[in-house]
Design a protein around this motif. Structure first.
Motif, PDB file in Angstrom:
ATOM      1  N   SER A   4       0.816  -1.215   0.000  1.00 12.78           N
ATOM      2  CA  SER A   4       0.000   0.000   0.000  1.00 12.78           C
ATOM      3  C   SER A   4       0.845   1.260   0.000  1.00 12.78           C
ATOM      4  O   SER A   4       0.355   2.325  -0.317  1.00 12.78           O
ATOM      5  N   GLY A   5       2.116   1.145   0.348  1.00  8.82           N
ATOM      6  CA  GLY A   5       2.972   2.325   0.422  1.00  8.82           C
ATOM      7  C   GLY A   5       3.898   2.417  -0.770  1.00  8.82           C
ATOM      8  O   GLY A   5       3.718   1.747  -1.785  1.00  8.82           O
ATOM      9  N   ALA A   6       4.899   3.273  -0.627  1.00 10.62           N
ATOM     10  CA  ALA A   6       5.853   3.487  -1.701  1.00 10.62           C
ATOM     11  C   ALA A   6       6.998   2.482  -1.651  1.00 10.62           C
ATOM     12  O   ALA A   6       7.904   2.546  -2.462  1.00 10.62           O
ATOM     13  N   VAL A   7       6.939   1.553  -0.714  1.00 10.80           N
ATOM     14  CA  VAL A   7       8.011   0.583  -0.544  1.00 10.80           C
ATOM     15  C   VAL A   7       7.699  -0.678  -1.341  1.00 10.80           C
ATOM     16  O   VAL A   7       6.602  -1.224  -1.264  1.00 10.80           O
ATOM     17  N   LEU A   8       8.664  -1.136  -2.113  1.00 10.69           N
ATOM     18  CA  LEU A   8       8.525  -2.363  -2.875  1.00 10.69           C
ATOM     19  C   LEU A   8       8.887  -3.545  -1.979  1.00 10.69           C
ATOM     20  O   LEU A   8       9.906  -3.511  -1.277  1.00 10.69           O
ATOM     21  N   LEU A   9       8.050  -4.562  -1.995  1.00  7.92           N
ATOM     22  CA  LEU A   9       8.288  -5.760  -1.197  1.00  7.92           C
ATOM     23  C   LEU A   9       8.580  -6.941  -2.117  1.00  7.92           C
ATOM     24  O   LEU A   9       8.167  -6.951  -3.277  1.00  7.92           O
ATOM     25  N   ILE A  10       9.258  -7.956  -1.580  1.00 12.15           N
ATOM     26  CA  ILE A  10       9.479  -9.187  -2.334  1.00 12.15           C
ATOM     27  C   ILE A  10       8.140  -9.739  -2.801  1.00 12.15           C
ATOM     28  O   ILE A  10       7.995 -10.193  -3.943  1.00 12.15           O
ATOM     29  N   GLU A  11       7.142  -9.678  -1.949  1.00  6.96           N
ATOM     30  CA  GLU A  11       5.800 -10.165  -2.288  1.00  6.96           C
ATOM     31  C   GLU A  11       5.250  -9.474  -3.539  1.00  6.96           C
ATOM     32  O   GLU A  11       4.566 -10.096  -4.354  1.00  6.96           O
ATOM     33  N   ASP A  12       5.548  -8.184  -3.704  1.00  5.21           N
ATOM     34  CA  ASP A  12       5.085  -7.451  -4.882  1.00  5.21           C
ATOM     35  C   ASP A  12       5.686  -8.044  -6.158  1.00  5.21           C
ATOM     36  O   ASP A  12       4.999  -8.184  -7.165  1.00  5.21           O
ATOM     37  N   LEU A  13       6.961  -8.383  -6.102  1.00  8.16           N
ATOM     38  CA  LEU A  13       7.623  -8.978  -7.265  1.00  8.16           C
ATOM     39  C   LEU A  13       7.042 -10.351  -7.579  1.00  8.16           C
ATOM     40  O   LEU A  13       6.746 -10.669  -8.722  1.00  8.16           O
ATOM     41  N   VAL A  14       6.876 -11.151  -6.535  1.00  8.24           N
ATOM     42  CA  VAL A  14       6.356 -12.509  -6.706  1.00  8.24           C
ATOM     43  C   VAL A  14       4.935 -12.494  -7.260  1.00  8.24           C
ATOM     44  O   VAL A  14       4.564 -13.334  -8.078  1.00  8.24           O
ATOM     45  N   SER A  15       4.141 -11.527  -6.843  1.00  9.09           N
ATOM     46  CA  SER A  15       2.741 -11.479  -7.266  1.00  9.09           C
ATOM     47  C   SER A  15       2.537 -10.836  -8.632  1.00  9.09           C
ATOM     48  O   SER A  15       1.411 -10.792  -9.130  1.00  9.09           O
ATOM     49  N   THR A  16       3.604 -10.365  -9.247  1.00  6.20           N
ATOM     50  CA  THR A  16       3.513  -9.795 -10.584  1.00  6.20           C
ATOM     51  C   THR A  16       3.576 -10.944 -11.596  1.00  6.20           C
ATOM     52  O   THR A  16       4.650 -11.465 -11.896  1.00  6.20           O
ATOM     53  N   ALA A  17       2.428 -11.336 -12.097  1.00  3.99           N
ATOM     54  CA  ALA A  17       2.297 -12.547 -12.905  1.00  3.99           C
ATOM     55  C   ALA A  17       3.227 -12.590 -14.114  1.00  3.99           C
ATOM     56  O   ALA A  17       3.812 -13.631 -14.410  1.00  3.99           O
ATOM     57  N   ASN A  18       3.377 -11.482 -14.810  1.00  6.32           N
ATOM     58  CA  ASN A  18       4.180 -11.515 -16.034  1.00  6.32           C
ATOM     59  C   ASN A  18       5.678 -11.677 -15.780  1.00  6.32           C
ATOM     60  O   ASN A  18       6.436 -11.888 -16.716  1.00  6.32           O
TER      61      ASN A  18
END
Length: 101
Positions: A4-18
């Motif tokens: 939800s914030g401006a911080v990128l998390l490992i989870e964000d990368l993993v959940s990016t399907a492409n």
């Protein structure tokens, strides 16, 4: 992206399907922040990278021996790295998956 914030998390990368990322181990680290990402193939990458940095490699710096792989990951964790991404290439050694928490 899920954070939800401006911080990128490992989870964000993993959940990016492409991106096609598959978690092999370390699910407990999905909430780690990523400040920077580096592509490196040098030995001892923990000496050059630090807290909140993501190591991306085709696998040349990853040991082939399962015990050495555990030690390698421990050194990266001790240095505070966010995570390790190994490309699915022929040059990458088979990854020993112990506890995939």
């Amino acid at each position: 992206m899920q954070s939800s914030g401006a911080v990128l998390l490992i989870e964000d990368l993993v959940s990016t399907a492409n991106l096609g990322i598959k978690v092999l181990a370390g699910r407990d680290g999905l909430a780690r922040e990523v400040l920077w990402a580096h592509s490196r193939e040098i030995q001892l990458p923990e000496q050059w990278l630090g807290p909140h940095e993501l190591l991306m490699t085709v696998g040349l710096c990853v040991p082939t021996d399962p015990i050495e792989q555990v030690e390698f990951i421990q050194k990266l964790d001790d240095a505070g790295l966010s995570g390790l991404m190994i490309g699915d290439h022929d040059v990458a050694p088979p990854v020993s998956i112990g506890d995939a928490r």
